[in-house]
Design an enzyme around this catalytic site. Sequence first.
Site, PDB file in Angstrom:
ATOM      1  N   GLU A 141     -16.018  -6.135  25.291  1.00  0.00           N
ATOM      2  CA  GLU A 141     -15.117  -7.382  25.389  1.00  0.00           C
ATOM      3  C   GLU A 141     -14.035  -7.240  24.172  1.00  0.00           C
ATOM      4  OE1 GLU A 141     -18.361  -7.476  24.498  1.00  0.00           O
ATOM      5  OE2 GLU A 141     -19.387  -8.247  26.240  1.00  0.00           O
ATOM      6  N   HIS A 151     -18.616 -19.110  32.619  1.00  0.00           N
ATOM      7  CA  HIS A 151     -19.822 -19.805  32.170  1.00  0.00           C
ATOM      8  C   HIS A 151     -19.527 -20.493  30.883  1.00  0.00           C
ATOM      9  CE1 HIS A 151     -21.028 -16.894  35.210  1.00  0.00           C
ATOM     10  NE2 HIS A 151     -22.049 -16.880  34.944  1.00  0.00           N
ATOM     11  N   HIS A 172       0.703  -1.279   0.123  1.00  0.00           N
ATOM     12  CA  HIS A 172       0.163   0.077  -0.104  1.00  0.00           C
ATOM     13  C   HIS A 172       0.872   1.206   0.080  1.00  0.00           C
ATOM     14  CE1 HIS A 172      -2.357  -3.378   1.530  1.00  0.00           C
ATOM     15  NE2 HIS A 172      -3.568  -2.676   1.097  1.00  0.00           N
TER      16      HIS A 172
END
Lengths: 674, 674
Positions: free
Chosen positions: B414, B464, B35
């Site tokens: 998160e 969990h 780039h």
Amino acid sequence: MDIATLRKSHPDHWKKATAIRSLTLDAVAAANSGHSGMPMGMADVATVLFENHLKFDASAPRWEDRDRFILSAGHGSMLIYSLLHLTGYKDVTLDQIKNFRQWGAITAGHPEYGHVSGVETTTGPLGQGIANAVGFAMAEEIQRARFGKKIVDHFTYVIAGDGCLMEGISHEAIGLAGRHQLGKLILFWDNNDITIDGKVSLSDCTNQVQRFKASGWHVQEIDGHDPEQIDAAIAKAKTTKKPSMIACKTHIALGHAAQDTSKGHGALTDADQLKAAKEAYGAPIGDFQVEDDVKAAWEAMGAKGAAARAEWEARFASISERKQAEFNRAYALDVPKKLGGVVRALKRQVAEGKPTVATRKSSEMVLEVINPVMPETVGGSADLTGSNNTKTGDLGVFDVDNRKGRYIYWGIREHGMAAAMNGMVLHGGMRPYGGTFFCFTDYARPAMRLASLMKIPTVFVMTHDSIGVGEDGPTHQPVEHLAICRATPNSYTFRPADTVETAEAWELALASKETPSTLVLTRQNLPTVRTEYKQKNLSAQGAYVLADAEAGKRQVILIATGSEVSLAMDARATLEAQGIGTRVVSMPCMELFAQQDEAYRRKVLPPGPVRVGVEAAVRDGGWDRWLLGERGREAKAAFVGMESFGASAPAGVLFEKFGITAENVVEKAKDLLG
Amino acid sequence: MDIATLRKSHPDHWKKATAIRSLTLDAVAAANSGHSGMPMGMADVATVLFENHLKFDASAPRWEDRDRFILSAGHGSMLIYSLLHLTGYKDVTLDQIKNFRQWGAITAGHPEYGHVSGVETTTGPLGQGIANAVGFAMAEEIQRARFGKKIVDHFTYVIAGDGCLMEGISHEAIGLAGRHQLGKLILFWDNNDITIDGKVSLSDCTNQVQRFKASGWHVQEIDGHDPEQIDAAIAKAKTTKKPSMIACKTHIALGHAAQDTSKGHGALTDADQLKAAKEAYGAPIGDFQVEDDVKAAWEAMGAKGAAARAEWEARFASISERKQAEFNRAYALDVPKKLGGVVRALKRQVAEGKPTVATRKSSEMVLEVINPVMPETVGGSADLTGSNNTKTGDLGVFDVDNRKGRYIYWGIREHGMAAAMNGMVLHGGMRPYGGTFFCFTDYARPAMRLASLMKIPTVFVMTHDSIGVGEDGPTHQPVEHLAICRATPNSYTFRPADTVETAEAWELALASKETPSTLVLTRQNLPTVRTEYKQKNLSAQGAYVLADAEAGKRQVILIATGSEVSLAMDARATLEAQGIGTRVVSMPCMELFAQQDEAYRRKVLPPGPVRVGVEAAVRDGGWDRWLLGERGREAKAAFVGMESFGASAPAGVLFEKFGITAENVVEKAKDLLG
């Protein structure tokens, strides 16, 4: 506005909203889990919306021109279950409310699409609902342009909490809605200042009003408990040409001892406090009790839309039968009759022409024949249009002044794109597909998972699928992403080997009604391996014999996908030249192969010959089942693939350096033969 | 400002900036990929920053108190390689520039941490650098509070493009920086109006200035080519107490035929156009040519910081030896000597007390003893503090008025949390850990992958971890996430069975210097299975024999992880009672087990007995290797786990309904024995 004032100034409204609050308290207490505070805080907004604005008919939950109501703050599921029960949706019985969060109940912990008739999308992972809503609103614009305002003309309402607005995906969604002036999208922000950890100010100080304005939204700020302010704001929002955000100042767990606290966010189960709250409301104290006149008032709301629906049906009957059929076909997710023909014609053409092209280019060739015969497709890319090869000539670009456009420049928003595409499918009548680099499934992953969970056939076009990416290096080279896709239940991961298989993969992806598909495509050119035309879609069985050994001489089976199929064919040529009978199995879709009966699977992969799998990715991607057999002891096997991240260099060099070569496959096979 | 004006008004600056542009053009042309436009557009900003502001010493790239310079728009890698080469970083030779993007070169397609001394973080996946930078700036604040301004006092600069600012993660990062008033964070927005697909306006109309202000940032708008405006803006930004955004209006691919177009974003390789650009610059035309006086001027910038570094070293020598040692230990990622002792003491205590607790609670018990002896830990949670059990008593809360606080309320972010934690580790001197629900690794996934790729030991605390979540339902129940983590190269996935294994997992995660760890923990209570105290960290070998059959009587091996280990022990009891000798292997970390020598692996999993794996997740998560053996034919095997998404119901019901029970394990084992 406090409770006493509300009860006095708006007694009828108050009773209706109270029914939501009472049902919520009782259901959460009975389940001993869930989130009480959010439905209690937003009950007033929801009541006014359902009573005065939302176009719906509880007896016809799937009426195509209903307004959509999306609960992005999905943990507040008792809000939507209460609303659906109260307004008379047949499936949401009082028993279902009583069995909230229990095995077999449709009233899951978070609202799940496909379980409850009035739930438009599965929410819970925060922010998803906002981005889904953007897709709903885009779908409405596109279909309104196509079928006319008398057939498609509805609003999309979404309730979002502070959590939704902190998640990154909300930024992508808000930016898209602002850019495209989705004026029929109306978002309510449950502005209650509370998150699980405490006050919002613990973690955020964003001025949401300024933020939404910066993205081109119309914004209003109201007291989220005052029915008049709520009503006026919705009325105003419906008239603006911009997407609307209504900041509703609310009290979480209104009227409960835990009001305005993070405790109020969770399950409020204390019996005395529950009773005290109901007393403050002036509500009946008994469990799940709703006064008859209140229930009747709610049911009247649920029935009110029937007239509008009847009018709509009359209008629908007035359009041409062809148009009706097209509309119904698209909503039924049926493919057009012409699809099979154009796919087969292309397959014949490429089997003859044997082009050497990247499968991303193959995909474009397929889309060039599909898009013209399938007007419900909507293409797009997360700012990689030229690389993903997702744009075909006939689509037109979706824009403020071209709502008929079927190509969307999603911008650098993989996650928002995936979630908005889910929203389009959920809206009905649309078959969206969108592209990015396969590595950036990472960004889109939460929405891709939800497509699988919701059983909707969104199509993800993922190009640049291995170290074949070359110089861009390991940040852009997937090695574990096939494993990720394949480990996700209810998903199809297609990695086609050439243009023929790419055409077959597209046909299968578009025929799918309950499973999303990920098309995993190369950057680099590949030869045509399916050089003989077959009418049958061989990819439909997931794997098939591409080339075989002479009868009785089979010693080796090579199994490969995508760019490694031609490499396996090269390895086979070497092995056969050395007198080692070799079968090549092309396996474009492991999940479909797993769905075949055992007889077919054993026909393709008979016990006995040694097996070598080859794929420019990690072995964890579901390979052992096919190499070793599910119970083991089936065959001696080896795998040629990646054991680490890639590197930055020309693609040819990388395949060489990482040992993904025909020579290595030959060596592994001979090693196993001993 | 146009080129002619610039050349005339700031000839010295112009020549220096030109060197960046020429090297970029030549390197990209030589690689025939990359780039060009971004480095050409931002060369002026970078030149002024390096010349007048950035505190660095090219001869000491890891000087702890250097300013950090992060290229979030990582595709513009030639900008940073040019800067490092020109200022005299020893590893970035002209040969490396010439070998840009080639095998074996450190100058990868995107800047990679660990390859090039002056690259602070791996970028390329857009937006990550901004969130990393937030972590750098937080780390600086925390360490400045701890060690004092004379030891830690530096800025974090980051260059972001339009792509970075469209990605959702940028929203999370900007919100965090604003909330915490990270005044030493300065972001340059390369405001060039161009993305790959075309004009930014194709996909976005966000007013970035308003947006950043809405999140509490100080904002300036400048001409990104005018050295005086750039210099004044940086000077001003350094004085504000808020994080600063400097909107730099630039021309992508300045001076090239492709200027201000999306073509200019990519690889500019046309020889004539390249020559024309160099002529417009008044630069030497030859490949990779930089005039001697220009190179000397750049090298002077690279050397200038040596004096400041010497002063810093004198200051560092003046602090207490204990403090010096602590500082150096943390930067070396060495654990404190006391760590082993406190972990062993806890192990002894729980082996005796045999608590029945969730492993998320076990994790808190471990952190309660680790955090006091390891002052470089920084805990946090994405708004699930009480559920993730990540906060211990002694940490204090990081805030504007408490920079010593070691607990961060990350909010519902998160992804931003994970990327900022990576930034903290990269900054040095910090050992961050952060929690969310395991299912929401989906949101954090792009940053978790980068931790693995960068070889940094970030710790993700994921609670969990299965259908054991219960009523929250399938949106919150991971089934494929163990597979995702384990398929990712260079990562440790710990799924401990009880408090003892949790303590061992933490010890290993914190001892790791080059591998990130994911701790996968239960919501539900588990019995203690490691009831006999062992000083040795048994989890370090990844898997070990927890209980065995009588010598010579072994017919079955049960392999389990986490919550299913106690279930396997129950199954063993039944089998043994029926005279079927049964070994139980606890496998808390497959990746570590894979690293053991074959002798150990065969000792734990000897060929012969039938094997049953049990884990409340999909089999694809790396199981077949252990069940079937890598080459197959090792054992008959079965797996008890999940084949679909979960459901919403109490956890106990779910384990029953999905067949993850001791009874089912017993049945599978007996079935295999025939």
